[in-house]
Scaffold this active site. Structure first.
Site, short mmCIF file in Angstrom:
data_model
loop_
_atom_site.label_atom_id
_atom_site.label_comp_id
_atom_site.label_asym_id
_atom_site.label_seq_id
_atom_site.Cartn_x
_atom_site.Cartn_y
_atom_site.Cartn_z
N PRO A 1 0.86 -1.19 0.00
CA PRO A 1 0.00 0.00 0.00
C PRO A 1 0.89 1.24 0.00
O PRO A 1 1.87 1.28 0.75
CB PRO A 1 -0.76 -0.11 1.33
CG PRO A 1 -0.04 -1.10 2.17
CD PRO A 1 0.89 -1.89 1.29
N LEU A 2 0.58 2.20 -0.84
CA LEU A 2 1.35 3.44 -0.91
C LEU A 2 0.36 4.60 -0.96
O LEU A 2 -0.33 4.78 -1.98
CB LEU A 2 2.24 3.46 -2.15
CG LEU A 2 3.36 2.43 -2.26
CD1 LEU A 2 3.92 2.35 -3.68
CD2 LEU A 2 4.48 2.74 -1.27
N CYS B 1 2.90 3.11 9.88
CA CYS B 1 2.95 4.47 9.32
C CYS B 1 3.69 5.41 10.28
O CYS B 1 3.34 5.53 11.44
CB CYS B 1 1.54 4.98 9.07
SG CYS B 1 1.54 6.68 8.50
N LYS C 1 0.67 -5.08 9.13
CA LYS C 1 1.90 -4.60 8.50
C LYS C 1 2.59 -3.66 9.49
O LYS C 1 1.97 -2.69 9.95
CB LYS C 1 1.60 -3.86 7.19
CG LYS C 1 2.83 -3.33 6.48
CD LYS C 1 2.47 -2.84 5.08
CE LYS C 1 3.66 -2.28 4.32
NZ LYS C 1 4.09 -0.96 4.77
N ASN D 1 9.56 -6.91 3.73
CA ASN D 1 9.40 -5.65 3.01
C ASN D 1 10.58 -4.73 3.26
O ASN D 1 11.09 -4.66 4.37
CB ASN D 1 8.08 -5.00 3.46
CG ASN D 1 7.91 -3.56 2.96
OD1 ASN D 1 7.69 -2.65 3.74
ND2 ASN D 1 8.01 -3.36 1.67
N GLY D 2 10.97 -4.05 2.20
CA GLY D 2 12.05 -3.07 2.30
C GLY D 2 13.13 -3.34 1.28
O GLY D 2 13.75 -4.40 1.28
N ARG E 1 8.65 1.25 -2.72
CA ARG E 1 9.02 2.39 -3.57
C ARG E 1 9.55 2.00 -4.94
O ARG E 1 9.50 2.80 -5.87
CB ARG E 1 10.05 3.25 -2.83
CG ARG E 1 9.45 4.04 -1.70
CD ARG E 1 10.52 4.56 -0.77
NE ARG E 1 11.22 3.46 -0.12
CZ ARG E 1 12.32 3.59 0.62
NH1 ARG E 1 12.84 4.77 0.79
NH2 ARG E 1 12.89 2.54 1.18
C1 LIG Z 1 4.72 7.44 -0.74
C2 LIG Z 1 4.60 6.31 0.24
C3 LIG Z 1 3.37 5.98 0.73
C4 LIG Z 1 3.22 4.91 1.63
N1 LIG Z 1 1.99 4.58 2.08
C5 LIG Z 1 1.83 3.50 2.88
C6 LIG Z 1 0.53 3.09 3.28
O1 LIG Z 1 -0.50 3.68 2.94
N2 LIG Z 1 0.46 1.99 4.09
C7 LIG Z 1 1.58 1.30 4.49
O2 LIG Z 1 1.46 0.30 5.20
N3 LIG Z 1 2.79 1.66 4.09
C8 LIG Z 1 2.94 2.74 3.30
N4 LIG Z 1 4.19 3.08 2.88
C9 LIG Z 1 5.34 2.21 3.22
C10 LIG Z 1 5.57 1.18 2.12
O3 LIG Z 1 4.43 0.38 1.93
C11 LIG Z 1 6.76 0.27 2.44
O4 LIG Z 1 6.51 -0.40 3.64
C12 LIG Z 1 8.06 1.04 2.56
O5 LIG Z 1 8.19 1.99 1.54
C13 LIG Z 1 9.26 0.09 2.57
O6 LIG Z 1 9.37 -0.62 1.37
P1 LIG Z 1 10.40 -0.15 0.20
O7 LIG Z 1 11.77 -0.03 0.84
O8 LIG Z 1 10.31 -1.24 -0.83
O9 LIG Z 1 9.91 1.16 -0.28
C14 LIG Z 1 4.36 4.17 2.04
C15 LIG Z 1 5.62 4.53 1.55
C16 LIG Z 1 5.75 5.58 0.66
C17 LIG Z 1 7.11 5.92 0.13
#
Ligand SMILES: Cc1cc2nc3c(=O)[nH]c(=O)nc-3n(C[C@H](O)[C@H](O)[C@H](O)COP(=O)(O)O)c2cc1C
Length: 342
Positions: free
Chosen positions: A39-40, A123, A162, A223-224, A248
């Site tokens: 989710p983003l 979050c 999460k 995740n990450g 991301r």
């Molecule tokens: C723009 C943005 C919005 C995000 N929105 C959410 C969200 O709504 N819910 C959530 O659980 N995580 C949210 N995240 C976190 C991501 O889902 C993820 O856990 C985090 O970016 C780590 O993964 P990555 O290193 O692959 O980016 C958000 C991250 C970004 C950058």
């Protein structure tokens, strides 16, 4: 810091892509594709999900996080309503610190056809965490436990969590926290390998996720920092996770989940789109947003276009021109002109 462990390419005996079955409480769910789109907020709206689906028809996708209190007050229900029209598994992610609001939000999500309910405990946004929502729940394990229990009792579909490794390194005890969520009824945990204090900086700690995995009975999603198939394989090798969630890396690259999944299966390898495909994709994204949101769609599209239009000759100039476009028609013209050049 470079990661040290370089595992071999996919060994066909070792399947990284076994489905994950979640029993639910009456309605069980099978996650066929264990490469999951995270989710983003501000990104994974219905239109973005439609694009991800083109490459990953079976993948589990998520709504942007839904504020349970706002929902009670009558706002934000479109994020759930939208999924009624969509094909394929979509989890609804909810957040709040109020158990009653979370129960109602989960029931609404279930009624809209959610594949599962995910509770956001990661979050980092101050005004959410301060009240005890999102990552704030890591510091309130009793409340987190109550929310999970209450939500599980209120719906038949699986409930997942999460979260992050902890609030900060000094106080982090992710194994105890994850076990508590498991005991409260969570059927799967997605672990972002950073603390709240880290935000999104530094490397995700996959070794810590491995430790948590070895202490849990329920599936864990790592995740990450998953941005390509090599990293995905490394992450599977290090964490032994049941699945991976891409964050991301998919900004501007809605093909990424499908690409990683197909490469792990060693078939239908989806190539990273060429300049032409990226421009076509940008046009499609923009036109879809305009038809749904009217001219306001251009504002929403800007960030997506600058993420997608990258990595090819002339892309910097293109991005600049797109940012300057005053009207949707102008942005469309710029993209169409670029398409002819490529
Ligand atoms: C723009 C943005 C919005 C995000 N929105 C959410 C969200 O709504 N819910 C959530 O659980 N995580 C949210 N995240 C976190 C991501 O889902 C993820 O856990 C985090 O970016 C780590 O993964 P990555 O290193 O692959 O980016 C958000 C991250 C970004 C950058």
């Amino acid at each position: 810091m470079q990661r040290q462990l370089i595992p071999k390419r996919l060994n066909s005996d070792r399947s990284y892509i076994s489905p994950i079955v979640l029993p639910g409480r009456g309605i069980s769910r099978k996650i066929r594709c264990p490469i999951i789109q995270s989710p983003l907020a501000g990104v994974t709206d219905q239109i973005f999900r439609q694009l991800v689906r083109k490459w990953a028809p079976e993948a589990l996708l998520f709504t942007e996080m839904v504020n349970a209190t706002s929902l009670e007050l009558g706002f934000g229900s479109n994020k759930m309503k939208e999924i009624e029209e969509e094909k394929g598994p979509i989890g609804v992610q909810i957040f709040d610190h109020r158990p009653d609001a979370m129960i109602k939000a989960a029931q609404k999500a279930e009624a809209s056809g959610a594949f599962l309910i995910d509770i956001n405990m990661g979050c980092p946004v101050k005004k959410i965490a301060k009240k005890g929502g999102g990552s704030g729940l890591i510091r309130e394990p009793k409340l987190a436990e109550k929310i999970v229990k209450n939500v599980c009792d209120a719906v038949k579909i699986p409930v997942t969590v999460k979260t992050r490794l902890g609030w900060c390194e000094e106080t982090a005890d992710p194994i105890a926290f994850a076990r508590r969520m498991q005991d409260a009824g969570a059927q799967m945990i997605t672990m972002h390998g950073r603390t709240r204090k880290q935000g999104f900086s530094g490397n995700a700690n996959w070794e810590a996720i491995a430790q948590i995995k070895s202490h849990l009975d329920i599936p864990i999603i790592a995740n990450g920092d998953i941005t390509n198939v090599e990293e995905a394989i490394k992450c599977f090798e290090i964490t032994n996770a049941d699945g991976l969630m891409v964050g991301r890396g998919s900004l501007g690259s809605p093909w990424l989940v499908g690409q990683i999944y197909s490469e792990l299966r060693g078939q239908n390898i989806i190539k990273t789109p060429t300049a032409k495909m990226k421009i076509k994709l940008s046009l499609e994204h923009l036109e879809k947003l305009l038809s749904k949101k009217g001219d306001h769609g251009l504002l929403i599209a800007r960030k997506h276009l600058s993420w997608t239009c990258k990595g090819f000759a002339g892309s910097a100039e293109l991005r600049k021109n797109l940012l300057r476009a005053q009207t949707p028609q102008e942005a469309i013209r710029i993209l169409e002109k670029e398409l002819i050049k490529n």
